[in-house]
Write a protein that holds these residues in place. Sequence first.
Motif, PDB file in Angstrom:
ATOM      1  N   ALA A   1       0.825  -1.202   0.000  1.00  0.00           N
ATOM      2  CA  ALA A   1       0.000   0.000   0.000  1.00  0.00           C
ATOM      3  C   ALA A   1       0.862   1.256   0.000  1.00  0.00           C
ATOM      4  CB  ALA A   1      -0.936  -0.006   1.206  1.00  0.00           C
ATOM      5  N   ALA A   2       1.941   1.227   0.797  1.00  0.00           N
ATOM      6  CA  ALA A   2       2.837   2.379   0.849  1.00  0.00           C
ATOM      7  C   ALA A   2       3.515   2.597  -0.494  1.00  0.00           C
ATOM      8  CB  ALA A   2       3.876   2.179   1.947  1.00  0.00           C
ATOM      9  N   ALA A   3       3.917   1.484  -1.134  1.00  0.00           N
ATOM     10  CA  ALA A   3       4.565   1.605  -2.441  1.00  0.00           C
ATOM     11  C   ALA A   3       3.606   2.147  -3.478  1.00  0.00           C
ATOM     12  CB  ALA A   3       5.092   0.238  -2.867  1.00  0.00           C
ATOM     13  N   ALA A   4       2.360   1.690  -3.433  1.00  0.00           N
ATOM     14  CA  ALA A   4       1.370   2.180  -4.390  1.00  0.00           C
ATOM     15  C   ALA A   4       1.074   3.653  -4.162  1.00  0.00           C
ATOM     16  CB  ALA A   4       0.073   1.346  -4.252  1.00  0.00           C
ATOM     17  N   SER A   5       1.011   4.053  -2.891  1.00  0.00           N
ATOM     18  CA  SER A   5       0.743   5.453  -2.576  1.00  0.00           C
ATOM     19  C   SER A   5       1.880   6.340  -3.040  1.00  0.00           C
ATOM     20  CB  SER A   5       0.538   5.617  -1.070  1.00  0.00           C
ATOM     21  OG  SER A   5       0.376   6.955  -0.712  1.00  0.00           O
ATOM     22  N   GLY A   6       3.109   5.867  -2.841  1.00  0.00           N
ATOM     23  CA  GLY A   6       4.270   6.632  -3.285  1.00  0.00           C
ATOM     24  C   GLY A   6       4.313   6.770  -4.793  1.00  0.00           C
ATOM     25  N   ALA A   7       3.968   5.689  -5.472  1.00  0.00           N
ATOM     26  CA  ALA A   7       3.959   5.756  -6.943  1.00  0.00           C
ATOM     27  C   ALA A   7       2.904   6.726  -7.427  1.00  0.00           C
ATOM     28  CB  ALA A   7       3.721   4.344  -7.505  1.00  0.00           C
TER      29      ALA A   7
ATOM     30  N   THR B   1       1.733   9.410  -5.859  1.00  0.00           N
ATOM     31  CA  THR B   1       2.165  10.758  -5.561  1.00  0.00           C
ATOM     32  C   THR B   1       3.183  11.227  -6.578  1.00  0.00           C
ATOM     33  OG1 THR B   1       1.775  10.386  -3.201  1.00  0.00           O
ATOM     34  CG2 THR B   1       3.210  12.242  -3.820  1.00  0.00           C
ATOM     35  N   ALA B   2       4.128  10.336  -6.942  1.00  0.00           N
ATOM     36  CA  ALA B   2       5.168  10.705  -7.908  1.00  0.00           C
ATOM     37  C   ALA B   2       4.567  11.000  -9.275  1.00  0.00           C
ATOM     38  CB  ALA B   2       6.199   9.577  -7.996  1.00  0.00           C
ATOM     39  N   SER B   3       3.583  10.250  -9.702  1.00  0.00           N
ATOM     40  CA  SER B   3       3.006  10.448 -11.039  1.00  0.00           C
ATOM     41  C   SER B   3       2.191  11.713 -11.113  1.00  0.00           C
ATOM     42  CB  SER B   3       2.129   9.235 -11.399  1.00  0.00           C
ATOM     43  OG  SER B   3       1.047   9.118 -10.491  1.00  0.00           O
ATOM     44  N   SER B   4       1.603  12.140  -9.961  1.00  0.00           N
ATOM     45  CA  SER B   4       0.809  13.351  -9.978  1.00  0.00           C
ATOM     46  C   SER B   4       1.729  14.568  -9.945  1.00  0.00           C
ATOM     47  CB  SER B   4      -0.146  13.364  -8.799  1.00  0.00           C
ATOM     48  OG  SER B   4       0.561  13.380  -7.570  1.00  0.00           O
TER      49      SER B   4
END
Length: 260
Positions: free
Chosen positions: A249-255, A257-260
């Motif tokens: 979940a943390a990895a998905a959230s970080g990804a 945030t980076a794409s936005s």
Amino acid sequence: EEVQPVGLWRPRARIGCSGLCGAGPRTTGGGNGCDRMERARSRPHVVVLGSMTAFTGNAVTAERYRDHFCGLGYTSELASIDDGAVGLRLRVGRALSAGSAVVVVAIHAFRAGQLALGLPDEVRIVTVLSGTDMNKYALDGERAALMRSVIARSSAVVALSEPLMTACRAMIGSGPQPPAWRVIPQAVSLESSAPPEAAPRPAGMCEALALPAGSRVALLACGLRPVKRPSALIRPLRDAVEASIAAAAAAASGAGTASS
């Protein structure tokens, strides 16, 4: 690593053969029956006593012990607790009648050890403590008292782990102590070197179980019985799954945030 049974057998002073059968002084030659009896008594016959129910840990352990003693040059046989004290006395009596000294290795202080209490004093008893002894039977007053009697009668006590030995010493308290204590863990040997190229290489555990490469595999080395507490494996598995979910979940959230 092979564990030699050093210190578990200390022959008592023996009466000369002339005092037993009137055959005269023992000679250094190999001729008379008394010489053969003397040599036979120099190494004991080992009776491994335990539960012989097929495909159980106790039966496998008893067979391993028997094979190990035979490999060290002792004569050894299995005895089932289902045969009771009478069956054990018959086996021991045959060995004594043949001129052999006898050691009984009792697997379980309560279940097997109590059957050995009525044996002649010349028979040495080695008691092997089990988890069931300390985690179940020691909690019952009458059974704990019986186990203390077994341990007091034993020439040596073997524990499969330090915690078992510590628990047994606490149960005994200031009561009679055995002459020797040993900790000999149950173990398996693992090959450290790679097999020859010509030999078939064993499949990895994940491949053998048709699991994705890198999967975590937990091994529960016990029977699925309440006394073994198989549920103890549930909490670490649950924690591992929750940690993996949180990390994903943390990895998905970080990804995101980076794409936005």
